[in-house]
Design an enzyme around this catalytic site. Structure first.
Site: not given
Ligand code: ACO
Length: 388
Positions: A277, A330
């Site tokens: 998140h 989700e």
């Molecule tokens: N799977 C794998 N890697 C992940 C995931 C995940 N679910 N979530 C974050 N990461 C990675 C990012 O790619 C990032 O990697 P990097 O530093 O190498 O670029 C790192 O973890 C840190 O990311 P965060 O700062 O924690 O998350 P960010 O704010 O960028 O993204 C998001 C948040 C878009 C929700 C992300 O966690 C994601 O893509 N999750 C999967 C999709 C999802 O579940 N979407 C629904 C969200 S809930 C809603 O919107 C209602």
């Protein structure tokens, strides 16, 4: 003039003031006005919380009754608009209910003369907001049914919003426990701070545009998998774990299979849908609530989900010990909706049924501040010295 460079994605930057609610990422907590949101989901009804977003306070019983009647009247959609919804949903092979909703809302804006909010008074915006939010489940149910060759159902005036939504999609009155589970999900997802869709809606509202325009923009932002479009993908992930485990997989095997699956996905550079998140740095309270709701309903997928969640969280922590990520809203949303008979392509639309109430409240709040939201961008292209 020197511009202030904002953090990528505007993370941790406050760009507005709101009385609607807030998300405290470090605490794993969010609230609607003065009320903890998950407590409202546990103990209140969708209509009461909707009233809170319209009026900024809880209703007394008489007010709630009048509000509920207003919603039930407003959910009936004009036959001409339903015909249009039918045409839109039947065009093309791919089912995209949120895109259909956007198209129908745009048509509605012209058909029912939703004027620019710049010119309207507060009472008109409030009334228009209730009307639009009440029509959304009816329209979404109609486009879903049209896509499957079914006629829209006539809204019943004895169902609350969750029951109406399930009826609009399936054509049947849902058992009380399923309607209540969906209602809890709807309450928990009305509002959640300045996420991408809410921000989009407020930017559009700040131009003085009409309410349907702001909602269409929000719906566009909401359709992407990084925001609202993940619950079906999260359930696909559970299916992938089940398929990998094979027919003989017991709940005790899910952890090992889930860990292997999650490691392979990360190695392939894919994101694990339903995890992580942008704001929560600890558990997402909506996920805890929905796990409870799913467990209350029971069913084989719930046990798999609980074990799979544990496994995936472990693998994500292994991959980034400095930045653990947890199940987001989700993950269990898909499990709950599936258990309540909602088809997978209606998961994100279900989210939209509740979030439209939050977007509308944000849009109306924004429209009181008659200033346009207009940030700047830093030019990083080639020097501007080329002859034209
Ligand atoms: N799977 C794998 N890697 C992940 C995931 C995940 N679910 N979530 C974050 N990461 C990675 C990012 O790619 C990032 O990697 P990097 O530093 O190498 O670029 C790192 O973890 C840190 O990311 P965060 O700062 O924690 O998350 P960010 O704010 O960028 O993204 C998001 C948040 C878009 C929700 C992300 O966690 C994601 O893509 N999750 C999967 C999709 C999802 O579940 N979407 C629904 C969200 S809930 C809603 O919107 C209602």
């Amino acid at each position: 003039m020197t511009l202030i460079d904002a953090a990528p994605g505007l993370a941790d930057i406050s760009v507005a003031r709101t009385e609607l609610g807030d998300v405290r990422g470090d605490e794993g907590f969010y609230h609607y006005g003065p009320y903890p949101a998950t407590e409202l989901a546990r103990s209140s009804t969708f209509e009461r919380v909707w009233f809170l977003f319209v009026h900024g306070r809880m209703p007394d019983p008489g007010e709630l009754d009048a509000f509920t009647q207003e919603i039930r009247r407003a959910r009936v959609v004009d036959a001409q608009i339903l015909d249009f919804a039918h045409t839109v949903a039947r065009s093309g092979d791919r089912r995209r209910p949120l895109a259909d909703l956007r198209t129908v809302l745009s048509a509605l804006a012209a058909h029912q003369e939703f004027g620019p909010m710049w010119d309207s008074d507060e009472e008109t915006r409030r009334r228009d907001g209730i009307r639009l939010c009440a029509m959304v489940p009816t329209i979404l149910g109609a486009v879903h049914r049209a896509a499957h060759g079914l006629a829209p159902v006539t809204p019943r005036d004895d169902l609350d919003t969750a029951g109406h939504w399930l009826h609009a999609v399936t054509g049947a009155v849902a058992p009380a426990d399923e309607a209540r589970a969906v209602e809890q999900y709807l309450i928990a997802t009305i509002e959640h701070g300045f996420n991408a869709s809410t921000f989009t809606a407020r930017v559009i509202a700040s131009t003085g545009a009409d309410l349907p325009a702001a909602l269409c923009g929000a719906l566009g932002a909401f359709s992407g998998p990084l925001h609202g479009g993940a619950p079906d993908r999260a359930l696909d992930a559970l299916d992938a774990i089940v398929a990998r485990g094979g027919p003989g997989m017991t709940p005790a095997d899910v952890g090992g299979v889930g860990r292997d699956w999650a490691r392979d996905e990360l190695d392939a550079g894919r994101r694990l849908m339903g995890f992580g998140h942008a704001v929560y740095r600890t558990r997402d309270p909506r996920s805890d609530l929905l796990r409870e709701v799913a467990q209350g309903l029971g069913g084989p997928m719930v046990e798999v989900a609980v074990e799979a969640e544990r496994a995936v969280v472990e693998v994500l922590a292994e991959a980034r010990p400095d930045r653990p990520r947890y199940a987001n809203v989700e993950f269990y949303a898909g499990v709950v909706m599936d258990r309540c008979g909602l088809p997978r392509d209606m998961f994100t639309p279900t989210f939209a049924v509740s979030r439209v109430v939050g977007w509308t409240a944000n849009v109306i709040e924004q429209s009181r501040d008659r200033h346009i939201i207009r940030p700047r961008a830093t030019y990083v292209g080639p020097p501007v010295d080329q002859p034209v």
